[in-house]
Design an enzyme around this catalytic site. Structure first.
Site, PDB file in Angstrom:
ATOM      1  N   HIS A 139       0.804  -1.225   0.000  1.00 43.15           N
ATOM      2  CA  HIS A 139       0.000   0.000   0.000  1.00 43.15           C
ATOM      3  C   HIS A 139       0.845   1.287   0.000  1.00 43.15           C
ATOM      4  O   HIS A 139       0.647   2.176  -0.825  1.00 43.15           O
ATOM      5  CB  HIS A 139      -0.929   0.039   1.219  1.00 43.15           C
ATOM      6  CG  HIS A 139      -1.793  -1.178   1.374  1.00 43.15           C
ATOM      7  ND1 HIS A 139      -2.222  -1.931   0.311  1.00 43.15           N
ATOM      8  CD2 HIS A 139      -2.315  -1.781   2.479  1.00 43.15           C
ATOM      9  CE1 HIS A 139      -2.974  -2.939   0.754  1.00 43.15           C
ATOM     10  NE2 HIS A 139      -3.036  -2.875   2.061  1.00 43.15           N
TER      11      HIS A 139
ATOM     12  N   LYS B  64      -0.317  24.058   4.059  1.00 40.73           N
ATOM     13  CA  LYS B  64       0.002  24.972   5.153  1.00 40.73           C
ATOM     14  C   LYS B  64       0.846  26.084   4.570  1.00 40.73           C
ATOM     15  O   LYS B  64       1.860  25.813   3.921  1.00 40.73           O
ATOM     16  CB  LYS B  64       0.820  24.258   6.200  1.00 40.73           C
ATOM     17  CG  LYS B  64       0.099  23.205   6.968  1.00 40.73           C
ATOM     18  CD  LYS B  64       0.998  22.893   8.140  1.00 40.73           C
ATOM     19  CE  LYS B  64       0.786  21.583   8.756  1.00 40.73           C
ATOM     20  NZ  LYS B  64       1.804  21.298   9.771  1.00 40.73           N
TER      21      LYS B  64
ATOM     22  N   ARG C 136       2.479  13.670   3.438  1.00 42.70           N
ATOM     23  CA  ARG C 136       2.851  15.028   3.858  1.00 42.70           C
ATOM     24  C   ARG C 136       4.134  15.408   3.138  1.00 42.70           C
ATOM     25  O   ARG C 136       5.167  14.761   3.303  1.00 42.70           O
ATOM     26  CB  ARG C 136       3.058  15.015   5.372  1.00 42.70           C
ATOM     27  CG  ARG C 136       3.251  16.345   6.037  1.00 42.70           C
ATOM     28  CD  ARG C 136       3.219  16.150   7.558  1.00 42.70           C
ATOM     29  NE  ARG C 136       1.882  15.815   7.988  1.00 42.70           N
ATOM     30  CZ  ARG C 136       0.972  16.690   8.440  1.00 42.70           C
ATOM     31  NH1 ARG C 136       1.297  17.963   8.530  1.00 42.70           N
ATOM     32  NH2 ARG C 136      -0.227  16.300   8.806  1.00 42.70           N
TER      33      ARG C 136
HETATM   34  C1  BG6 Z   1      -4.851  -4.613   4.730  1.00 43.35           C
HETATM   35  C2  BG6 Z   1      -3.989  -5.103   5.867  1.00 43.35           C
HETATM   36  O1  BG6 Z   1      -4.261  -4.864   3.493  1.00 43.35           O
HETATM   37  O2  BG6 Z   1      -5.044  -3.216   4.873  1.00 43.35           O
HETATM   38  C3  BG6 Z   1      -4.619  -4.776   7.196  1.00 43.35           C
HETATM   39  O3  BG6 Z   1      -3.827  -6.511   5.738  1.00 43.35           O
HETATM   40  C4  BG6 Z   1      -4.932  -3.305   7.281  1.00 43.35           C
HETATM   41  O4  BG6 Z   1      -3.776  -5.155   8.267  1.00 43.35           O
HETATM   42  C5  BG6 Z   1      -5.723  -2.865   6.061  1.00 43.35           C
HETATM   43  O5  BG6 Z   1      -5.712  -3.101   8.454  1.00 43.35           O
HETATM   44  C6  BG6 Z   1      -5.922  -1.367   6.037  1.00 43.35           C
HETATM   45  O6  BG6 Z   1      -6.849  -1.037   5.034  1.00 43.35           O
HETATM   46  P1  BG6 Z   1      -7.782   0.239   5.188  1.00 43.35           P
HETATM   47  O7  BG6 Z   1      -8.491   0.334   3.885  1.00 43.35           O
HETATM   48  O8  BG6 Z   1      -8.670  -0.022   6.361  1.00 43.35           O
HETATM   49  O9  BG6 Z   1      -6.854   1.374   5.449  1.00 43.35           O
END
Ligand code: BG6
Length: 446
Positions: free
Chosen positions: A191, A326, A294
């Site tokens: 992510h 900001k 940020r």
């Molecule tokens: C998942 C992880 O991919 O993403 C989780 O396995 C995490 O641990 C989640 O909580 C977070 O996703 P979101 O959309 O709630 O930010």
């Protein structure tokens, strides 16, 4: 499970108007089988064929989308069962693949090879649900549709970039899964790195999915593996009546050294970003729920207004999507003091009529439309693992690597502030609370 059990399980989290939900249920059916038995897959194939017939699927358009959200151990057996027995012969096939996609470079490549022998890259959609989030989808627009951003988007103007993921809850029953992976594999290698690549990539030649993915791969290939000296690792302990990570009942190894928090600094060795630290921070059991980017700009050279805080561009991914900058303003009135203020685009006050879809909703629609832009390509995945594999192996193998504890519900390990300061983040405006504007922090008379 019975059909009804299945329906209540899959619909319990859907936020939809009750009539629509009933419509969805009427389209849904449940069929049980064994992962490793051809007969199970063949009976699934029959169920699907019957449904296609009932719905009057046009010849050549009996398309099938498969969605694999499975434990890694059954991943390939299922893909094989699908390919052999359920693969559409009278239409296109698309396969959505959920993480975890491997544990490191080697296991991911192995999985890729086996999957690649069954499904083509065109058919595979490696899902990273962060790419379906509204603000993440907005990153390219912000950068490339605004001349004032595109012109100051480099090492000359940007001092450091912080990408932060905070969750206010611990593993709570997911310890069994989490312990094998840790926070870095769980949310950072996928992510947060995806967010980084959208911030750092060069402008694609078009908005075509391959053009975008080409640029994302290129920028990832400019990032050397993360060094242990650029990492701060932590694990939460009990506090405020909440259990520590090691007390999670689903955890098998009660001496686990799996990090539940990490701050990692990445460096991009290209002309645009050389020397600009990208600090990725992620943690469970922290003081708040927040995901944001940020961007902290440099100090104004030869500043007339000495001591004024730096400009920051903040893109809040969740909760409550917002983009704000900001900046410094003259205090209105007779005073010439400089005060810090913000240009604020908060979605829920600006776009009041707009419904923002859930990330998965938007991504599944992309699959139906055959748009790969927001999915991870094979070479992108490989480049991502190269950055993370050495540090992950070190964490797995080196018992002397420091692992700081932090209290459940806190801001993270005590040395976090020193860590971000070391990489240039100027906390002198830490008292600023968005979006409240106050003159108490005013400084500097001309
Ligand atoms: C998942 C992880 O991919 O993403 C989780 O396995 C995490 O641990 C989640 O909580 C977070 O996703 P979101 O959309 O709630 O930010």
């Amino acid at each position: 499970m019975t059909h009804d059990d299945y329906l209540s399980r899959v619909t319990q989290y859907i936020k939809a108007d009750p009539k629509e939900l009933e419509g969805f249920k009427a389209l849904t059916s449940y069929h049980a089988g064994q992962y490793d038995q051809d007969e199970s897959w063949q009976s699934l194939d029959q169920v699907i064929a019957q449904s296609e017939q009932e719905r009057g699927g046009a010849a050549g358009k009996k398309n099938r989308v498969f969605y694999m959200a499975l434990p890694p151990s059954v991943f390939i057996p299922v893909a094989k069962g699908l390919k052999k027995n359920v693969y559409a012969k009278e239409g296109v096939n698309r396969l959505i693949v959920e993480k975890p996609f491997g544990m490191d470079t080697e296991s991911s490549n192995e999985l890729g090879r086996e999957l690649g022998a069954l499904f083509s890259e065109e058919e595979i959609y490696r899902i990273d649900h962060y790419l379906g989030k509204e603000m993440v989808k907005n990153l390219m627009t912000l950068r490339f549709a605004n001349i004032f951003f595109s012109q100051c988007w480099d090492r000359k103007y940007i001092d450091n970039v912080q990408i932060t993921f905070k969750e206010p809850f611990g593993t709570e029953g997911r310890g069994g899964y989490f312990d094998d992976f840790g926070i870095i594999r769980d949310v950072m290698q996928n992510h947060l790195l995806q967010v980084l690549s959208l911030i750092a990539m060069e402008r694609p030649i078009s908005t075509d999915s391959e053009a975008i993915r080409d640029e994302k791969v290129k920028v990832l290939q400019c990032i050397p593996p993360i060094a242990a000296k650029d990492a701060l690792l932590g694990q939460y302990v009990a506090a405020n009546g909440k259990p520590g990570y090691l007390e999670d009942e689903t955890l098998k190894n009660k001496q686990s050294r799996t990090p539940t928090f990490a701050a990692l600094t990445l460096w991009i060795q290209n002309e645009r970003w050389e020397g600009v630290p990208f600090v990725l921070k992620a943690g469970k059991a922290l003081n708040e729920a927040k995901v944001e980017v940020r961007i902290q700009f440099r100090n104004v050279a030869g500043n007339l207004y000495k001591g004024t805080p730096r400009n920051e561009l903040v893109m809040r991914i969740q909760p409550n999507e917002a983009v704000y900058i900001k900046f410094n303003n003259k205090q209105p009135g007779l005073s010439y003091q400089t005060i810090q203020s913000d240009l604020d685009l908060t979605y829920n006050s600006r776009y009041t009529e707009m419904a923002i879809p859930d990330a998965y909703e938007s991504l599944i629609l992309d699959v139906l439309r055959n748009d790969h832009s927001n999915f991870v390509r094979d070479d992108e995945l490989e480049a991502a693992w190269k950055i993370f594999t050495p540090i992950l192996h070190k964490i797995d193998q080196d018992p002397d690597l420091p692992l700081e504890t932090y209290a459940y519900g806190s801001r993270g390990p005590a040395s976090l502030d020193a860590f971000v300061t070391k990489y240039g983040y100027d906390r002198s405006n830490a008292n600023y609370a968005w979006p409240v504007q106050s003159v108490s922090g005013a400084s500097n008379k001309l």
